[in-house]
Structure formats: C-alpha cells, structure tokens
Design an enzyme around this catalytic site. Structure first.
Site, mmCIF file in Angstrom:
data_model
loop_
_atom_site.group_PDB
_atom_site.id
_atom_site.type_symbol
_atom_site.label_atom_id
_atom_site.label_comp_id
_atom_site.label_asym_id
_atom_site.label_seq_id
_atom_site.Cartn_x
_atom_site.Cartn_y
_atom_site.Cartn_z
ATOM 1 N N LYS A 196 0.854 -1.179 0.000
ATOM 2 C CA LYS A 196 0.000 0.000 0.000
ATOM 3 C C LYS A 196 0.895 1.236 0.000
ATOM 4 O O LYS A 196 1.665 1.464 0.927
ATOM 5 C CB LYS A 196 -0.893 -0.010 1.236
ATOM 6 C CG LYS A 196 -1.778 1.207 1.368
ATOM 7 C CD LYS A 196 -2.665 1.103 2.582
ATOM 8 C CE LYS A 196 -3.513 2.343 2.742
ATOM 9 N NZ LYS A 196 -4.396 2.237 3.923
ATOM 10 N N LYS A 249 -2.066 -1.442 -3.951
ATOM 11 C CA LYS A 249 -2.939 -0.275 -3.846
ATOM 12 C C LYS A 249 -2.110 0.992 -3.854
ATOM 13 O O LYS A 249 -1.130 1.055 -3.123
ATOM 14 C CB LYS A 249 -3.730 -0.390 -2.535
ATOM 15 C CG LYS A 249 -4.615 0.788 -2.252
ATOM 16 C CD LYS A 249 -5.177 0.668 -0.870
ATOM 17 C CE LYS A 249 -5.905 1.955 -0.561
ATOM 18 N NZ LYS A 249 -6.340 2.026 0.807
#
Ligand code: PBG
Length: 325
Positions: A196, A249
């Site tokens: 992330k 992400k």
C-alpha cells in the site's frame, strides 16, 4: 504481391471477431464493492468528492450490499465511521460498533454475500493515524498490532468472512492470524493491503470517512512510490505470515507492481482502484473530456490485464450493470 503474409487487421474486423480473440474479460465476479457505513448517518448521504457513492446507516449498507450481490458482485468491503473518535480508536472494538452491526445486517439479508472488513484504526482515532501513538507522536507498531488483532476478532465474531488489514504495520498479518486461530476463527481469511503506497489518490476516501491525519503524514508506514522491489518484499512477508489474498494499492499508477506480484506469487492478487482514480474518471466524464463507460472499462481491463485476480472498485456496481447489457 502477397506481402504482408500476416495481417493483424483480419481479427479486428468485427465486434464478434474482436470478442472472440479478447485476451482479458471483465466479469462482475471479479469485483469487490466498497461500502461506507456511518454511525453519524440516519439516512444515506452522498459523498461530495465521490459522485454516486454514499455513506449509509448499517441497515441501508446491508441493502446496498444485497443490491450489488444480485448484480453478480460476490463481495463487499465495509468501511466504518464511528459515533466518536478517541486517541486509541476504542470504538473499533465494540461488539455493537458500526462495522459489527453492518456485518450482522448484511449477513441477515443473505449469508452468501461475502463480507470483507477494513481492519485499521485511522477511521476510529481522533488524530487520524492508522495506529496508536507513542509519546513522541510516532506510530507504535507493536502496540497497534494488539488492537488490530482485537478488531479482526470482533469482525469475525460478528460474521465477517474476510478481514482486510490496511494499516501497514509490520507483522499485522501474523498477529491477526494468530488471534483469529486462538479464538476459533481458523476459517476466516485475511486479505492484506500488502503493498500500500503513500498516495495522493486517497484524498476522496479520507474525505468520506474523515480519516485524514490531523498532523504529519503516513510516510513512516505506507510505501514510498519509487519502490518496486520493496513491494515484493512486503508481499513475501505477508505470504510467510499466512495471508490468503494480497493486494496492491492504488492500482492505476502501479500496474507494474501488479504484474510483478502476479508473476512472483501464487496467492490470489487484489488491486484497489482507489477513490482518487474513481473521482478523476467522474470529473473527466462530467467535464465531457471522456466517455465514462469507455474510460472506466478501459482502466479496469488494464488492471486485470496487468494481473489482478480481484478488483476493488467504486465503479463495480455500475460495471456490473454495463456488463449485463
Ligand atoms: C486506511 C485506508 C485508506 C484507504 C483504504 N483503507 C486510506 C488511507 O490509507 O489513508 C483508501 C481507499 C481509497 O482511497 O479508496 N484504512
């Protein structure tokens, strides 16, 4: 003259031919649909930065989950805003908390709906960081693990199928796996936000759940955008800690990471088509710069072509409707 022997245009001639040779196909079952649940809402309320997306009270969130399930989307990802925030995010652990209620409401409408829950403290802490703070205001990794584990167990107790830790604390998957197992939830899966990045693409989300950090930023725990090998290392650690599904992400600016993760690991791979990616498409469409349907399908197809098995997208419900026709 029979040059060229091979004419690539032969298979582009008609829509049916193109469909026949398409290498990537989107399907409603590729998707997870994120839903915002709020204890502050009595009625669904639209989110200004994300046209078409709402904050729901638990009952309405469940109805929305069931609506998209009937469109063929197997899973929803729940994010919660509690009534009140405090330094330790204590509301995250309440057995009748916002997410716990939304899980129960959703499962009571249809137990087949796969319920995934965000496990993180930023929606619950008054300072907006993803974990507990030390005296010097840095985020305390190991103390946070215990709270995340408790939050995951409480989601499992309420009936979640998959918990999704997104705080980027080191060791979060292992801590949650042990806690779930110790409490009899060995069959509850973990989808980790493994790679992330610290991204400007989360802006609209933070607006939606009011989770922007009140001071500083998330650079000491989220990933630095220039790094790729590090993403593979983050994923490898999660796999070692027993993760079931890994995630990259954001998606669109990280297609190279998605491809490398897909080629390197053999667990299901999710990609999060985040709020800023959604908002950009909506803005481009409303300014008539691009056709929303074409732009969205092109982006999502690219994410799948890059290697994502699962796509988390605010466009999922709309896409399922488009794919029906
Ligand atoms: C953190 C979390 C964030 C998102 C999902 N989980 C935001 C952040 O790290 O600030 C972003 C999702 C999106 O932008 O759509 N709990």
């Amino acid at each position: 003259m029979n040059f060229p022997l091979r004419r690539m245009r032969r298979l582009k001639k008609s829509r049916s031919l193109r469909e026949l040779v398409a290498e990537t196909r989107l399907h409603p079952s590729d998707f997870i649909y994120p839903i915002f649940v709020s204890e502050l809402n009595k009625q669904p309320e639209s989110i200004a930065s994300m046209p078409g997306i709402y904050r729901y009270p638990p009952k309405d969130a469940a109805r929305e989950a069931y609506r998209v399930f009937k469109l063929g989307i197997p899973a929803v990802l729940l994010f919660g805003t509690p009534r009140k925030k405090d330094p330790t995010g204590s509301e995250a652990l309440r057995s009748d908390g916002i997410i716990q209620s939304a899980i129960k409401e959703t499962k009571s409408l249809n137990p087949e709906i796969v319920v995934v829950t965000d496990v993180c403290l930023c929606e619950y802490t008054d300072h907006g960081h993803c974990g507990l703070l030390k005296e010097d205001l840095s985020v305390d990794n190991d103390a946070t693990l215990e709270v995340l584990a408790g939050q995951a167990v409480s989601h499992a107790e309420a009936g979640a199928d998959i918990v999704a830790p997104s705080s980027m604390m080191d060791g979060q998957v292992g801590a949650i796996r042990h806690a779930l197992d110790d409490n009899g939830y060995q069959d509850i899966a973990i989808m980790s936000y493994s790679a992330k990045y610290c991204s400007a693409f989360y802006g609209p989300f933070r607006d939606a759940v009011d989770s922007a950090p009140k001071f500083g930023d998330r650079k000491s725990y989220q990933m630095d955008p220039p790094n790729a090998a590090e993403a593979l290392e983050e994923i490898r650690l999660d796999v070692e800690e027993g993760v079931d599904i890994v995630m990259v992400k954001p998606a669109l600016a990280y297609l190279d990471i998605i491809r490398r993760a897909k080629d390197t690991f053999h667990v299901p791979l999710a990609a999060y088509n985040v709020s800023g990616e959604y908002a950009m498409v909506k803005l481009a469409a409303s300014a008539k710069i691009a056709d929303e349907k074409q732009l969205t399908l092109e982006i999502l197809t690219a994410i799948k072509r890059a290697g994502a098995d699962i796509i988390i997208s605010y466009h999922a419900a709309q896409v399922a409707e488009w794919l029906r026709r």
